[in-house]
Design an enzyme around this catalytic site. Structure first.
Site, short mmCIF file in Angstrom:
data_model
loop_
_atom_site.label_atom_id
_atom_site.label_comp_id
_atom_site.label_asym_id
_atom_site.label_seq_id
_atom_site.Cartn_x
_atom_site.Cartn_y
_atom_site.Cartn_z
CG HIS A 246 114.97 104.89 -87.43
ND1 HIS A 246 115.75 105.71 -88.19
CD2 HIS A 246 115.80 103.92 -86.95
CE1 HIS A 246 117.00 105.26 -88.19
NE2 HIS A 246 117.05 104.18 -87.46
CD GLN B 95 112.50 91.89 -94.45
OE1 GLN B 95 111.32 92.23 -94.46
NE2 GLN B 95 113.13 91.49 -95.54
CG ASP C 128 119.91 96.47 -89.29
OD1 ASP C 128 121.08 96.69 -89.62
OD2 ASP C 128 119.05 97.37 -89.23
P1 AMP Z 1 119.57 101.76 -86.38
O1 AMP Z 1 119.25 103.13 -85.89
O2 AMP Z 1 120.21 101.75 -87.73
O3 AMP Z 1 120.27 100.91 -85.36
O4 AMP Z 1 118.17 101.05 -86.62
C1 AMP Z 1 117.21 100.96 -85.61
C2 AMP Z 1 116.11 100.03 -86.07
O5 AMP Z 1 115.52 100.54 -87.26
C3 AMP Z 1 116.62 98.63 -86.38
O6 AMP Z 1 115.72 97.67 -85.88
C4 AMP Z 1 116.68 98.65 -87.89
O7 AMP Z 1 116.52 97.36 -88.46
C5 AMP Z 1 115.51 99.54 -88.24
N1 AMP Z 1 115.69 100.10 -89.58
C6 AMP Z 1 116.81 100.69 -90.08
N2 AMP Z 1 116.64 101.03 -91.37
C7 AMP Z 1 115.37 100.67 -91.70
C8 AMP Z 1 114.59 100.75 -92.90
N3 AMP Z 1 115.06 101.27 -94.03
N4 AMP Z 1 113.32 100.27 -92.86
C9 AMP Z 1 112.82 99.73 -91.72
N5 AMP Z 1 113.50 99.61 -90.57
C10 AMP Z 1 114.76 100.08 -90.55
#
Ligand code: AMP
Length: 300
Positions: free
Chosen positions: A37, A148, A150
């Site tokens: 994030h 990327q 997701d």
């Molecule tokens: P989430 O809180 O899981 O909904 O993720 C929020 C954003 O962070 C989304 O756009 C995800 O794709 C991105 N994200 C989650 N995990 C990672 C990671 N390991 N590396 C980069 N971006 C991530």
């Protein structure tokens, strides 16, 4: 850094920034922040004058038997992690104001939302599309930063922005991994030590796919078989799917070319984990891989 919980106040704040001629980037998250994030926040800061990070565990994207109630929540820690970044605002609306009792206005994505994650998690992308459009309408960003990690979500959001003429620039950030290659995820909080070790096979199966492709293998079937073999080497890991797809329609390909995407998803103990890799010639950087698929998308 302002903590904004009211939808109206968020709208006012955004209008004030725009009135001053400032461009705004939104990083939507569900909190339990990690370096993945934070890399998106850094990226957002390069793309606009002011960054808003939203933190909202969106109930409509979870199925009835999924982990909505136990999804990790730690707003104090999230705010501490964001403090050094000087983001303009953190937007943390409550569920009641995002979804009042008579809420009935869902955004329904089409065929892209039925495959892979959508097949395993019916209704998931309807919830994602709905909350993303709501956040866009509330925050009014010029730029939106997604990961990327997701991949299917990113492809669906790209279509939504184009199909609904949302006029927002989409920026994609690369996947941030732990030192052992596991893609960072808030859901790692669910894993036992043994599960966490077992989770390595997702990244390993993608590396194997990349090795085979770089060595000249173009038959998708052979590459997917190899991915499944690696996934099968861990008894704790229950494969949901392994596939190589085209990056626009997410259709499985027969012949693999640079820019095709290897997708993998599995249940590991109590967690469901996903990962992906854009296949490219040996030595290609994450940035080059993303550019193959998302045009000028760049990295931090
Ligand atoms: P989430 O809180 O899981 O909904 O993720 C929020 C954003 O962070 C989304 O756009 C995800 O794709 C991105 N994200 C989650 N995990 C990672 C990671 N390991 N590396 C980069 N971006 C991530």
């Amino acid at each position: 850094m302002q903590l904004i919980t009211s939808i109206d106040e968020m709208g006012r704040y955004s209008r004030e920034l725009h009135a001053k001629g400032r461009q705004l980037a939104l990083v939507p998250t569900m909190g339990a922040l990690h370096e993945g994030h934070l890399s998106l926040v850094r990226r957002a800061q390069c793309e606009a004058d002011a960054v808003v990070v939203s933190i909202f565990v969106n109930p409509t994207q979870f199925g009835p038997d999924e982990d909505y109630t136990r999804y990790p929540r730690n707003i104090e820690r999230d705010l501490e992690l964001l403090e050094p970044f000087q983001v303009a605002a953190v937007f943390q609306p409550d569920v009641q104001s995002m979804y009042p009792p008579d809420f009935d206005g869902f955004v329904e994505p089409g065929a892209l939302a039925q495959k892979f994650e959508g097949a395993v998690r019916p209704g998931h992308f309807r919830g994602v599309a709905t909350v993303v459009v709501k956040l866009f309408n509330i925050v009014q960003p010029d730029v939106a930063c997604f990961g990327q990690k997701d991949f299917q979500q990113a492809v669906i959001v790209r279509r939504l922005i184009a199909d609904l003429n949302l006029g927002i620039r989409l920026v994609l950030g690369r996947i941030v991994r732990e030192p052992d290659g596991v893609a960072m995820s808030s859901r790692h909080a669910y894993l036992s030590a043994e599960d966490r070790v077992a989770a390595r096979v997702l990244g390993q199966s993608l590396s194997r796919a990349q090795q085979r492709f770089a060595a000249g293998e173009t038959r998708s079937e052979a590459i997917v078989e190899e991915m499944k073999t690696v996934m099968g080497s861990e008894a704790r890991v229950m494969l949901d799917y392994a596939a190589v797809v085209d990056p626009y329609r997410l259709e499985p390909v027969e012949r693999v070319a640079a820019g095709a995407v290897a997708l993998v998803a599995a249940r590991v103990g109590p967690a469901r984990l996903i990962d992906n890799l854009i296949l490219a010639p040996a030595g290609a950087s994450d940035e080059e891989r993303l550019r193959l698929v998302f045009g000028k998308a760049m990295l931090d």
